[in-house]
Scaffold this active site. Sequence first.
Site, PDB file in Angstrom:
ATOM      1  N   HIS A  58       0.839  -1.202   0.000  1.00 30.38           N
ATOM      2  CA  HIS A  58       0.000   0.000   0.000  1.00 30.38           C
ATOM      3  C   HIS A  58       0.868   1.244   0.000  1.00 30.38           C
ATOM      4  O   HIS A  58       2.089   1.150   0.104  1.00 30.38           O
ATOM      5  CB  HIS A  58      -1.006  -0.009   1.157  1.00 30.38           C
ATOM      6  CG  HIS A  58      -0.413   0.143   2.530  1.00 30.38           C
ATOM      7  ND1 HIS A  58       0.374  -0.810   3.111  1.00 30.38           N
ATOM      8  CD2 HIS A  58      -0.509   1.141   3.448  1.00 30.38           C
ATOM      9  CE1 HIS A  58       0.725  -0.417   4.328  1.00 30.38           C
ATOM     10  NE2 HIS A  58       0.214   0.774   4.553  1.00 30.38           N
ATOM     11  N   HIS A  60       1.460   3.916   1.881  1.00 26.31           N
ATOM     12  CA  HIS A  60       1.995   4.714   2.989  1.00 26.31           C
ATOM     13  C   HIS A  60       3.529   4.793   2.957  1.00 26.31           C
ATOM     14  O   HIS A  60       4.204   3.861   2.562  1.00 26.31           O
ATOM     15  CB  HIS A  60       1.516   4.150   4.332  1.00 26.31           C
ATOM     16  CG  HIS A  60       0.069   4.456   4.602  1.00 26.31           C
ATOM     17  ND1 HIS A  60      -0.701   3.741   5.480  1.00 26.31           N
ATOM     18  CD2 HIS A  60      -0.744   5.417   4.082  1.00 26.31           C
ATOM     19  CE1 HIS A  60      -1.937   4.246   5.502  1.00 26.31           C
ATOM     20  NE2 HIS A  60      -1.987   5.258   4.658  1.00 26.31           N
ATOM     21  N   ASP A  62       5.897   4.699   5.120  1.00 25.53           N
ATOM     22  CA  ASP A  62       6.765   3.736   5.822  1.00 25.53           C
ATOM     23  C   ASP A  62       6.832   2.391   5.094  1.00 25.53           C
ATOM     24  O   ASP A  62       7.539   1.481   5.540  1.00 25.53           O
ATOM     25  CB  ASP A  62       6.326   3.555   7.291  1.00 25.53           C
ATOM     26  CG  ASP A  62       4.903   3.024   7.441  1.00 25.53           C
ATOM     27  OD1 ASP A  62       3.991   3.539   6.762  1.00 25.53           O
ATOM     28  OD2 ASP A  62       4.713   2.100   8.259  1.00 25.53           O
ATOM     29  N   HIS A  63       6.122   2.277   3.966  1.00 25.01           N
ATOM     30  CA  HIS A  63       6.156   1.041   3.176  1.00 25.01           C
ATOM     31  C   HIS A  63       6.803   1.231   1.806  1.00 25.01           C
ATOM     32  O   HIS A  63       7.250   0.267   1.195  1.00 25.01           O
ATOM     33  CB  HIS A  63       4.738   0.482   3.007  1.00 25.01           C
ATOM     34  CG  HIS A  63       4.120   0.115   4.330  1.00 25.01           C
ATOM     35  ND1 HIS A  63       3.939  -1.173   4.737  1.00 25.01           N
ATOM     36  CD2 HIS A  63       3.708   0.895   5.368  1.00 25.01           C
ATOM     37  CE1 HIS A  63       3.430  -1.181   5.970  1.00 25.01           C
ATOM     38  NE2 HIS A  63       3.275   0.066   6.362  1.00 25.01           N
ATOM     39  N   HIS A 120      -7.569  -0.301   5.241  1.00 23.17           N
ATOM     40  CA  HIS A 120      -6.494   0.556   5.775  1.00 23.17           C
ATOM     41  C   HIS A 120      -6.192   1.660   4.752  1.00 23.17           C
ATOM     42  O   HIS A 120      -6.147   2.836   5.081  1.00 23.17           O
ATOM     43  CB  HIS A 120      -5.266  -0.301   6.065  1.00 23.17           C
ATOM     44  CG  HIS A 120      -4.077   0.456   6.578  1.00 23.17           C
ATOM     45  ND1 HIS A 120      -4.042   1.023   7.835  1.00 23.17           N
ATOM     46  CD2 HIS A 120      -2.881   0.737   6.012  1.00 23.17           C
ATOM     47  CE1 HIS A 120      -2.866   1.617   8.005  1.00 23.17           C
ATOM     48  NE2 HIS A 120      -2.155   1.461   6.922  1.00 23.17           N
ATOM     49  N   ASP A 141      -0.291  -3.588   6.386  1.00 21.94           N
ATOM     50  CA  ASP A 141      -0.943  -3.037   7.580  1.00 21.94           C
ATOM     51  C   ASP A 141      -2.415  -3.444   7.659  1.00 21.94           C
ATOM     52  O   ASP A 141      -3.232  -2.702   8.207  1.00 21.94           O
ATOM     53  CB  ASP A 141      -0.852  -1.504   7.585  1.00 21.94           C
ATOM     54  CG  ASP A 141       0.550  -1.003   7.862  1.00 21.94           C
ATOM     55  OD1 ASP A 141       1.440  -1.819   8.157  1.00 21.94           O
ATOM     56  OD2 ASP A 141       0.753   0.230   7.774  1.00 21.94           O
ATOM     57  N   HIS A 179       4.407  -4.489  11.087  1.00 26.29           N
ATOM     58  CA  HIS A 179       4.749  -3.764  12.322  1.00 26.29           C
ATOM     59  C   HIS A 179       4.813  -4.713  13.518  1.00 26.29           C
ATOM     60  O   HIS A 179       4.056  -5.694  13.573  1.00 26.29           O
ATOM     61  CB  HIS A 179       3.716  -2.678  12.633  1.00 26.29           C
ATOM     62  CG  HIS A 179       3.744  -1.516  11.688  1.00 26.29           C
ATOM     63  ND1 HIS A 179       4.567  -0.420  11.868  1.00 26.29           N
ATOM     64  CD2 HIS A 179       3.053  -1.283  10.549  1.00 26.29           C
ATOM     65  CE1 HIS A 179       4.376   0.440  10.882  1.00 26.29           C
ATOM     66  NE2 HIS A 179       3.459  -0.055  10.059  1.00 26.29           N
TER      67      HIS A 179
END
Length: 269
Positions: A58, A60, A62-63, A120, A141, A179
């Site tokens: 996805h 975001h 942090d990915h 998400h 996530d 995570h």
Amino acid sequence: MSVAEALSIIAVPAFADNYLWLIVRGRMAVAVDPGDAAPIEAALAAHQLTLAAIVLTHHHRDHIGGVNALRSATPERQRIPVYGPRHDPIAAVTVALGQGDRVQLDAIELELEVLDVPGHTAGHIAYFGQTADGPVLFCGDTLFATGCGRIFEGTPTQMLASLDRLAALPPTTAIYCAHEYTLANIHFARAVEPDNLDLQAWETIAVQRRAAGQSTVPTRMGHELRTNPFLRSRSAAVRAAAERRVSGASADAVATFTAIREWKNDFRA
Ligand code: ZN
Ligand code: FE
């Protein structure tokens, strides 16, 4: 490459609590959700690996934050494919994917099947594969050990359907989530289901692992079905807990899931 070379999956910790994943066979590696390039480069160097592809769940930061740096590092890297969700906005994706698509990762002799898991984010996807060690799932996530992702772009109905889709995978499926949220998730799950003995036993194990500096990930789907309140919206205990919190929340699975998810949003241990 010899087919005798085993597949291995390496956790690359990043930021405060992310796991970036490297799927490795021989000297070749595929990076899953490389939110930061530096720890991926360090792991590739430490294990003398060549990066063959990037797989994203996805959009975001942090990915995906490390994708451009990883791809621009060498001329060879600029040619590696970047697999990602069709319905999330990610400029770096070269192969856009959705439900039922199959990804042939020839460099590591692994085929992954794509599952749409919106909620998400609107376009979130997960990747399921069969390995010699059993089935594996990279779910970003969407599903965490003893928890699930926040619903940022979708609806509770979508998120529950996404979790149901994952819950239908084989119980032996190893869940590589993105995570290390497990202890906080267990704390919440214990508030929902104080009498769940599987959950109590899991808390003991997870606390010991974290105290020893070990990861609690991957867990397995069968374990999640017994301990994860977000996969248990149809269980009597979780329905009753939701009803105590929100009148009417035991009416159906979506109402229960919605109440539990909102409870978790506000939960402070
Ligand atoms: Zn996310
Ligand atoms: Fe994340």
